[in-house]
Design an enzyme around this catalytic site. Structure first.
Site, short mmCIF file in Angstrom:
data_model
loop_
_atom_site.label_atom_id
_atom_site.label_comp_id
_atom_site.label_asym_id
_atom_site.label_seq_id
_atom_site.Cartn_x
_atom_site.Cartn_y
_atom_site.Cartn_z
N ASN A 15 -34.88 21.42 -9.10
CA ASN A 15 -33.53 20.89 -8.95
C ASN A 15 -33.44 19.66 -9.84
OD1 ASN A 15 -31.13 19.80 -8.21
ND2 ASN A 15 -31.54 19.78 -5.99
N ARG A 96 -31.88 25.32 -9.27
CA ARG A 96 -30.60 25.08 -8.62
C ARG A 96 -29.61 24.64 -9.70
NH1 ARG A 96 -28.24 19.80 -6.07
NH2 ARG A 96 -26.36 20.68 -5.18
N HIS A 185 -22.39 23.56 -2.11
CA HIS A 185 -23.33 23.78 -0.99
C HIS A 185 -23.44 25.26 -0.63
CE1 HIS A 185 -22.46 19.45 0.65
NE2 HIS A 185 -23.49 19.45 -0.17
N ARG A 246 -18.25 9.34 -0.15
CA ARG A 246 -17.03 9.97 -0.69
C ARG A 246 -15.94 10.00 0.37
NH1 ARG A 246 -20.26 14.93 -2.39
NH2 ARG A 246 -21.43 14.19 -4.19
N GLU A 394 -32.54 25.48 1.28
CA GLU A 394 -32.02 25.97 0.00
C GLU A 394 -33.15 26.41 -0.92
OE1 GLU A 394 -29.88 22.32 0.48
OE2 GLU A 394 -28.27 23.10 -0.78
#
Ligand code: AMP
Length: 412
Positions: A15, A96, A185, A246, A394
């Protein structure tokens, strides 16, 4: 997972971010992790690599300014090659990739056309996709003999219908510039959908769930018949739920207000909404849910308000997705907060009691640190509303996809 797996060997899962490289060597059949680690502060003054192998933890500094490619070289030469048994058993590399635009609805073996397509999506993920491309290039140089596979965060959401992904903007913006909702996601939502199907004993192609991935970034997805039909993140990861830093959904008129009346420039607006808002902005204390829970219990008003807004907004999305799905087989909590915070789950389900959600307080308190299972209580004479905590994985999805694609090609 219960299905027999077609290949023997490990997948190196990478990743690559703009200043970090997360890596693991994962067994696609079992999800067991033989090696995991992170290259941190890459491109900065004190980059380093830390890793865990054979139950032991290690850390090593890298030269100032070392980048992703340097971290990958260190991973190969200093970590993997000395662990020759492991090195020899790696059969593929799984990357990823944050944004695959509309080009990818599933994982793919990386070739020149895939690299071009990832490059075409750079405008949609300007921080992430360039870093992924550098990682792919560096991995190809370090492992010229190994196939590489891209697993896209957006792919799972490509099943959303147009009415869920088109913004109410002039249609030409979509047609000519690809401006639409993509969602993120996806790999996590896909993983927990599969696990929920197993835990609830419902065929994966028939299950309807609402999956809440609550980490520092957070998104929620409505899944019908095993497929994403709506999700809270949009063109970018900014839309939707309140997150660590966020804002999630705001009135778009805010942007004009900040620009025209308060002299914010675009960069300042971007920083405000992405880095200074959410839990951190409201609490004026921290983006970390653990810190906020501790402060809240000691009476910190900002922390209390931040947690209240986080839960309220999440509850509204769950309620809205009841209107999206014809039947809800369960709600899943995952991600660092979803997997660990009994308080957040309790507040959300209390808000949703009108929809029939009932919490088993004892079970809820137990669900942390990787525990998996139901947290709802059975409602006498009423239909149960299952609520599950499922730790996401993941890396395992990426390893499985990579191994499947490689073995499928081998058997052609
Ligand atoms: P992630 O981005 O998935 O790693 O999740 C990070 C978030 O999970 C942070 O806000 C953490 O505070 C939160 N988190 C991790 N462990 C706990 C815990 N035991 N209780 C509450 N929140 C937690």
């Amino acid at each position: 997972m219960s299905t027999p797996f077609p290949v023997n060997g490990y997948v190196l899962v990478l990743n690559c971010g703009s200043s970090s490289l997360k890596f693991s060597v994962t067994d696609p059949a079992t999800g067991d992790v033989a090696l995991s680690g992170i290259g941190d502060a890459l491109g900065q003054t004190e980059p380093s690599v830390s890793w865990k192998l054979g139950g032991e933890r290690f850390s090593h500094p890298l030269p100032e300014g070392a980048r992703n490619s340097d971290a990958i070289r260190f991973l190969v030469e200093e970590i993997l090659q000395p662990a020759d048994d492991l090195y020899q058993r790696i059969i593929a590399i799984g990357h990823r990739v944050v944004h695959g635009g509309e080009k990818f609805s599933e994982s793919v073996r990386i070739d020149e056309s895939v690299i071009r397509a990832i490059r075409d999506c750079v405008a949609l993920a300007p921080l992430h996709n360039p870093a992924h491309l550098l990682g792919i290039e560096a991995a190809a140089a370090a492992f010229p003999h190994l196939p590489q596979v891209a697993v896209f965060d957006t792919a799972f959401h490509q099943t959303m219908p147009q009415h869920a992904y088109i913004y109410a903007l002039p249609y030409a913006l979509y047609r000519e510039h690809g401006i639409r909702r993509y969602g993120m996601h996806g790999t996590s939502h896909r993983f927990v959908t599969g696990r929920a199907a197993e835990l609830l004993d419902i065929p994966a192609q028939k299950i309807n769930i609402i999956s809440a991935h609550l980490g520092n970034g957070a998104s929620i997805t409505a899944i019908a018949n095993g497929k994403s039909v709506d999700t809270s993140m949009g063109l970018t990861p900014l839309e939707g739920l309140v997150m660590g830093t966020r804002s999630g959904d705001v009135d778009p008129g805010l942007l004009m207000h900040l620009g025209a009346r308060m002299d914010y420039c675009l960069k300042e607006i971007n920083d405000l909404l992405n880095k200074q808002s959410g839990l951190l902005g409201i609490s004026e204390l921290s983006n970390d849910c653990r810190t906020l829970e501790a402060a809240s219990s000691e009476g910190h008003r900002g922390a209390q308000l931040a947690l209240d807004i986080f839960c309220y907004r999440l509850s509204k999305y769950i309620a809205a997705y009841h209107g999206v799905l014809s039947r809800v087989d369960g709600v899943v909590f995952t991600g660092g907060i979803g997997e660990n915070s009994a308080l957040i789950r309790e507040k959300v389900l209390a808000q949703l009691c009108g929809l029939g959600y009932r919490l088993d307080t004892g079970a809820n308190a137990q669900m942390r640190f990787g525990a998996e299972g139901p947290i709802h209580s059975s409602t006498d004479g009423l239909q149960d509303r299952p609520v599950l905590v499922i730790p996401t994985n993941e890396e395992w999805v990426i390893a499985r996809d990579a191994a499947r694609l490689v073995s499928a090609e081998e058997s052609l």
